[in-house]
Design an enzyme around this catalytic site. Structure first.
Site, mmCIF file in Angstrom:
data_model
loop_
_atom_site.group_PDB
_atom_site.id
_atom_site.type_symbol
_atom_site.label_atom_id
_atom_site.label_comp_id
_atom_site.label_asym_id
_atom_site.label_seq_id
_atom_site.Cartn_x
_atom_site.Cartn_y
_atom_site.Cartn_z
ATOM 1 N N TRP A 114 0.820 -1.218 0.000
ATOM 2 C CA TRP A 114 0.000 0.000 0.000
ATOM 3 C C TRP A 114 0.845 1.254 0.000
ATOM 4 O O TRP A 114 0.537 2.224 -0.699
ATOM 5 C CB TRP A 114 -0.991 -0.018 1.155
ATOM 6 C CG TRP A 114 -2.088 -1.007 0.905
ATOM 7 C CD1 TRP A 114 -2.338 -2.146 1.600
ATOM 8 C CD2 TRP A 114 -3.072 -0.951 -0.150
ATOM 9 N NE1 TRP A 114 -3.415 -2.807 1.051
ATOM 10 C CE2 TRP A 114 -3.875 -2.093 -0.026
ATOM 11 C CE3 TRP A 114 -3.331 -0.059 -1.189
ATOM 12 C CZ2 TRP A 114 -4.941 -2.373 -0.891
ATOM 13 C CZ3 TRP A 114 -4.384 -0.327 -2.057
ATOM 14 C CH2 TRP A 114 -5.173 -1.473 -1.907
ATOM 15 N N ASP A 146 -1.519 6.944 6.088
ATOM 16 C CA ASP A 146 -2.614 6.094 5.634
ATOM 17 C C ASP A 146 -2.926 5.109 6.762
ATOM 18 O O ASP A 146 -2.127 4.236 7.067
ATOM 19 C CB ASP A 146 -2.174 5.354 4.356
ATOM 20 C CG ASP A 146 -3.189 4.326 3.869
ATOM 21 O OD1 ASP A 146 -4.220 4.118 4.536
ATOM 22 O OD2 ASP A 146 -2.933 3.704 2.819
ATOM 23 N N LYS A 148 -12.307 -0.967 5.903
ATOM 24 C CA LYS A 148 -11.490 -1.930 6.630
ATOM 25 C C LYS A 148 -11.915 -1.999 8.090
ATOM 26 O O LYS A 148 -11.952 -3.061 8.677
ATOM 27 C CB LYS A 148 -10.004 -1.568 6.557
ATOM 28 C CG LYS A 148 -9.458 -1.413 5.148
ATOM 29 C CD LYS A 148 -9.214 -2.735 4.454
ATOM 30 C CE LYS A 148 -9.047 -2.590 2.950
ATOM 31 N NZ LYS A 148 -7.909 -1.790 2.535
#
Ligand SMILES: *Cc1c(COP(=O)(O)O)cnc(C)c1O
Length: 360
Positions: free
Chosen positions: A101, A171, A195
């Site tokens: 990511w 993030d 999530k």
């Protein structure tokens, strides 16, 4: 029977939240229409929108001077919006490459301008994080970007770097609301909500107001964070269904003891699985440096691929879903987000023990 949902995202939802959505989807709180067919400028939605924002502020102890937004496009669009808004002419931006990511966030920034990689976990196969004290911004850096929890690799920062006057941007898609965070260390925290906060369809952003001042007026409207903040994230039609579900999810977090309790449960759940791995005499192996093991995504491997296939097939027969690791890394992964009850994780840990006894 409800399946045991170990999906990395979209995530497991609290049953109570699903039931509340079911009970209100046709007739929202007795008003005679559904929230998703109601004008987003009307009071019924406005209250939901503001409550979701208020709950984020309350549960995360967000100090004054930050704006909270929910916008479409997920964390992925945010990857590009960050350099567009916050990297000025001639500036560079620092990125820590901790896994899949982080690399995606960096890649978009790199396509759009100058970047600097302050750490790259490549040589260790993205199984370690840097010592936070060693992470220092470069001279002409607009901001430093990190990824608090690598959802695919299963690594999680336990302490934060000090970046001085250079804004720290993080993030937190896959571990937001699972532990207390010193929000004032960060100029921006963001992530997809699917999530750990609700269903897919929105990203959340917590942005310090002085960082917002950097957004250039030349940006197209939707890409401008300052514009969104000035309209309380209602510049255009917000993802109303998702934000409603996030609001209900956050109320559930609050009712269940807030972030400190989510953290206690995350520690308890992840310890159950890491103990099962470490106590298996090498039958299961965690590739991640123990100092950085994630409390949200527990990644592990078995001796060979055939055994992994059997493990996945047998666990699925017992109702345990989505334990297959991400296609880029293989192996197995149990995602144990906030809404995952401890009992489900115990079931998995017991299954792991009996499977290894049978096949070890
Ligand atoms: C899932 C994920 C993303 C991407 O989120 P989308 O909302 O699907 O764009 C980004 N970062 C991390 C850490 C993630 O887990």
């Amino acid at each position: 029977m409800r399946k045991l949902n170990f999906s990395a995202g979209p995530c497991i939802m609290p049953v109570e939240v699903l039931e509340e959505i079911r009970d209100n989807i046709v007739d929202f709180e007795g008003h005679g229409l559904s929230l998703i067919e109601n004008s987003h400028r009307h009071k019924y939605y406005d209250d939901v929108h503001n409550e979701a924002i208020q709950l984020m502020k309350e549960l995360l102890n967000i100090p004054d001077g930050y704006s909270v937004l929910f916008l479409g496009g997920g964390a992925t669009l945010t990857f590009a919006m960050i350099p567009m808004n916050f990297r000025g002419e001639g500036q560079s931006a620092d990125y820590v490459l901790s896994g899949a990511w982080a690399k995606k966030a960096w890649s978009d920034a790199d396509k759009l301008g100058r970047t600097n990689i302050v750490f790259d976990g490549k040589e260790n196969g993205y199984t370690v994080l840097p010592d936070p004290a060693s992470v220092k911004p470069s001279k002409d850096s607009a901001y430093l970007h990190i990824t608090s929890n690598e959802t695919i690799g299963g690594l999680q920062w336990k302490n934060w770097p000090e970046t001085g006057t250079v804004p720290l941007i993080c993030d937190m898609s896959s571990d937001i609301m699972s532990r207390e965070i010193p929000v004032d260390k960060f100029s921006m925290i963001y992530g997809g909500v699917q999530k750990n906060l609700g269903p897919a369809g929105a990203a959340f952003m917590i942005i310090k107001d002085d960082l917002l001042e950097r957004s250039p007026d030349s940006l197209p409207a939707y890409l401008n964070f300052k514009l969104h903040a000035s309209k309380n994230a209602m510049y255009n039609t917000p993802p109303v269904f998702t934000i409603w579900a996030v609001k209900l999810f956050l109320q559930w977090v609050k009712k269940n003891g807030g972030v400190p309790e989510m953290k206690r449960r995350a520690d308890q759940k992840s310890t159950l699985l890491y103990n099962a791995i470490d106590g298996s005499d090498g039958f299961y192996v965690s590739p991640v440096d123990p100092r950085f093991r994630s409390t949200m995504n527990v990644v592990f491997r078995l001796k060979d691929e055939n055994l992994e296939k059997e493990f996945l097939a047998e666990s699925e027969k017992e109702g345990m879903m989505f334990l297959k690791g991400h296609r880029s890394v293989g192996g197995c992964r149990a995602s144990i987000y906030n809404a995952m009850p401890v009992e489900m994780v115990k079931t998995l840990a017991d299954f792991m023990k009996s499977f290894s006894k049978k096949r070890g």
